[in-house]
Enzyme design. Structure first.
Site, mmCIF file in Angstrom:
data_model
loop_
_atom_site.group_PDB
_atom_site.id
_atom_site.type_symbol
_atom_site.label_atom_id
_atom_site.label_comp_id
_atom_site.label_asym_id
_atom_site.label_seq_id
_atom_site.Cartn_x
_atom_site.Cartn_y
_atom_site.Cartn_z
ATOM 1 N N ASP A 173 17.589 35.330 104.895
ATOM 2 C CA ASP A 173 18.355 34.454 104.006
ATOM 3 C C ASP A 173 17.713 34.507 102.628
ATOM 4 O O ASP A 173 16.518 34.792 102.520
ATOM 5 C CB ASP A 173 18.335 32.999 104.527
ATOM 6 C CG ASP A 173 19.534 32.212 104.021
ATOM 7 O OD1 ASP A 173 19.728 32.138 102.792
ATOM 8 O OD2 ASP A 173 20.294 31.694 104.844
ATOM 9 N N ARG A 232 32.566 35.307 108.234
ATOM 10 C CA ARG A 232 33.734 35.713 107.459
ATOM 11 C C ARG A 232 33.937 37.216 107.600
ATOM 12 O O ARG A 232 32.975 37.996 107.539
ATOM 13 C CB ARG A 232 33.550 35.365 105.970
ATOM 14 C CG ARG A 232 33.720 33.885 105.642
ATOM 15 C CD ARG A 232 35.159 33.419 105.860
ATOM 16 N NE ARG A 232 35.395 32.007 105.547
ATOM 17 C CZ ARG A 232 35.320 31.009 106.413
ATOM 18 N NH1 ARG A 232 34.990 31.234 107.664
ATOM 19 N NH2 ARG A 232 35.587 29.769 106.041
ATOM 20 N N GLU A 261 42.618 38.340 107.401
ATOM 21 C CA GLU A 261 43.206 37.471 108.434
ATOM 22 C C GLU A 261 44.081 36.371 107.826
ATOM 23 O O GLU A 261 44.765 35.647 108.547
ATOM 24 C CB GLU A 261 42.107 36.857 109.304
ATOM 25 C CG GLU A 261 41.215 35.870 108.566
ATOM 26 C CD GLU A 261 40.102 35.269 109.442
ATOM 27 O OE1 GLU A 261 39.402 36.022 110.130
ATOM 28 O OE2 GLU A 261 39.945 34.045 109.403
ATOM 29 N N HIS A 293 39.508 33.562 115.001
ATOM 30 C CA HIS A 293 38.798 32.550 114.199
ATOM 31 C C HIS A 293 38.825 31.180 114.889
ATOM 32 O O HIS A 293 39.361 30.210 114.353
ATOM 33 C CB HIS A 293 39.418 32.469 112.793
ATOM 34 C CG HIS A 293 38.427 32.005 111.758
ATOM 35 N ND1 HIS A 293 38.426 32.453 110.462
ATOM 36 C CD2 HIS A 293 37.407 31.129 111.834
ATOM 37 C CE1 HIS A 293 37.451 31.865 109.787
ATOM 38 N NE2 HIS A 293 36.818 31.050 110.604
HETATM 39 C C1 COI Z 1 35.277 27.040 108.331
HETATM 40 O O1 COI Z 1 35.203 25.808 108.522
HETATM 41 O O2 COI Z 1 34.810 27.562 107.314
HETATM 42 C C2 COI Z 1 35.883 27.877 109.347
HETATM 43 O O3 COI Z 1 35.590 29.032 109.386
HETATM 44 C C3 COI Z 1 36.922 27.286 110.250
HETATM 45 C C4 COI Z 1 38.256 27.249 109.583
HETATM 46 C C5 COI Z 1 38.907 28.576 109.546
HETATM 47 C C6 COI Z 1 39.208 26.297 110.248
#
Ligand code: COI
Length: 327
Positions: A173, A232, A261, A293
């Site tokens: 990180d 992501r 997506e 997701h």
């Molecule tokens: C987020 O909270 O950043 C997620 O990845 C979930 C969302 C797509 C509902």
């Protein structure tokens, strides 16, 4: 105060929206639709809007500004779908939410185990009474060196969970966290690519880490490396991943997120012809698990998303410090 809610979900969010809006005396406007230029007018008269992961680009931001929106709260942890430069330009505040990291951490560990134990193939075979052994021998996590990229709340929960499996854990990180050092050792990316048997991603998507796992990165990894992504899709160059799977460089992947997506998840598109070739290719590999997701999706997380989105708007309206402030 009044909040306009986009992507309102009757089947799971409604109970929490009812509960918390009543508790906090908030009036809600709702639509199940995602925000677009065509329906932005629905939010007219509301200074605060709540969204999920639909794209808010510069044109939509300008439109919201024109109708008097002052703040956008995304009921998500990630906010890469919101054009922050445009928000700055039009003076619109932006916030996200937090929810228990355990939902994503649990799911990540599940994808790791499913990937290393070849669970997709095992389940497919079981369905057709193929009880043979060749091709489905797994590996054991205690023999692994696992690389955790990103040591925010989710990455730290994953590290804590993994420590129980007895594997060696390397972490990366920009900002080191002291508590991580009880179970993992911080290392640079080169070391992680070179030494890890499994790499799991837990970073927000930013300009600087777009396609962090690209052709060059895969080339540096161990043969047969397992990749897990519950963060992501844009962190991985999909074309490079497909090539790495074809060559065997990547031995398995568990992907809860993929590039491109947007607009696809969470709709029932089973009768539609989708122009998503990479998704079809990835799904076709016996050693790749693709899920839509879903890692966040628990009762606790949905409750937290709704509660924190309302609280964040209220804090801003009252001129108080908002712990979820992005802008
Ligand atoms: C987020 O909270 O950043 C997620 O990845 C979930 C969302 C797509 C509902």
């Amino acid at each position: 105060m009044r909040i306009f809610v986009y992507n309102y979900r009757e089947f799971d969010e409604a109970e929490y929206f009812q509960k918390f809006s009543k508790e906090y005396g908030v009036e809600l406007g709702i639509t199940t639709e995602l925000p677009t230029l065509e329906n932005a007018h629905l939010a007219a008269g509301y200074e605060y809007i709540s969204i999920i992961t639909s794209k808010i680009d510069a044109r939509l931001m300008e439109r919201f500004h024109e109708i008097g929106v002052k703040m956008i709260s995304t009921r998500t942890v990630g906010f890469d779908h919101v054009d922050l430069d445009a928000a700055r330009k039009f003076g619109i505040q932006v916030s996200n939410v937090s929810y228990s990291p355990e939902c994503v951490a649990d799911y990540t560990v599940m994808l790791m185990l499913m990937s290393v134990r070849k669970m997709k193939r095992i389940m497919q075979r079981e369905e057709i009474n193929d009880f043979s052994l060749p091709g489905i021998q797994g590996r054991e996590l205690p023999n692994f060196t696992v690389g955790v990229l990103g040591t925010g709340r989710i990455g730290r929960s994953v590290i804590r969970d993994l420590s129980g499996f007895g594997c060696r854990i390397l972490a990366y990180d920009k900002y080191e966290n002291e508590s991580v050092k009880a179970h993992a050792q911080y290392a640079d990316l080169e070391t992680i690519f070179r030494e890890c048997d499994l790499i799991t991603l837990h970073m927000p998507l930013e300009e600087e880490n777009f396609h962090l796992l690209d052709e060059d990165a895969f080339r540096k990894m161990k043969d047969g490396v397992v990749i897990v992504n519950t963060a992501r899709g844009g962190l991985i160059d999909t074309k490079a991943l497909i090539s790495a799977l074809e060559s065997g460089k990547v031995g398995a992947a568990g992907l809860d997120v993929i590039e491109d997506e947007f607009g696809m998840y969470y709709y029932d598109l089973k009768s539609d012809v989708l122009s998503k070739r990479d998704l079809y290719i990835l799904r076709g590999f016996p050693n790749v698990i693709v899920t839509p997701h879903m890692a966040f999706y628990t009762d606790q997380a949905v409750s937290d998303m709704v509660k924190h989105s309302i609280e964040s708007c209220m804090l801003r309206a009252e001129g108080k410090e908002d712990p979820w402030a992005v802008l």
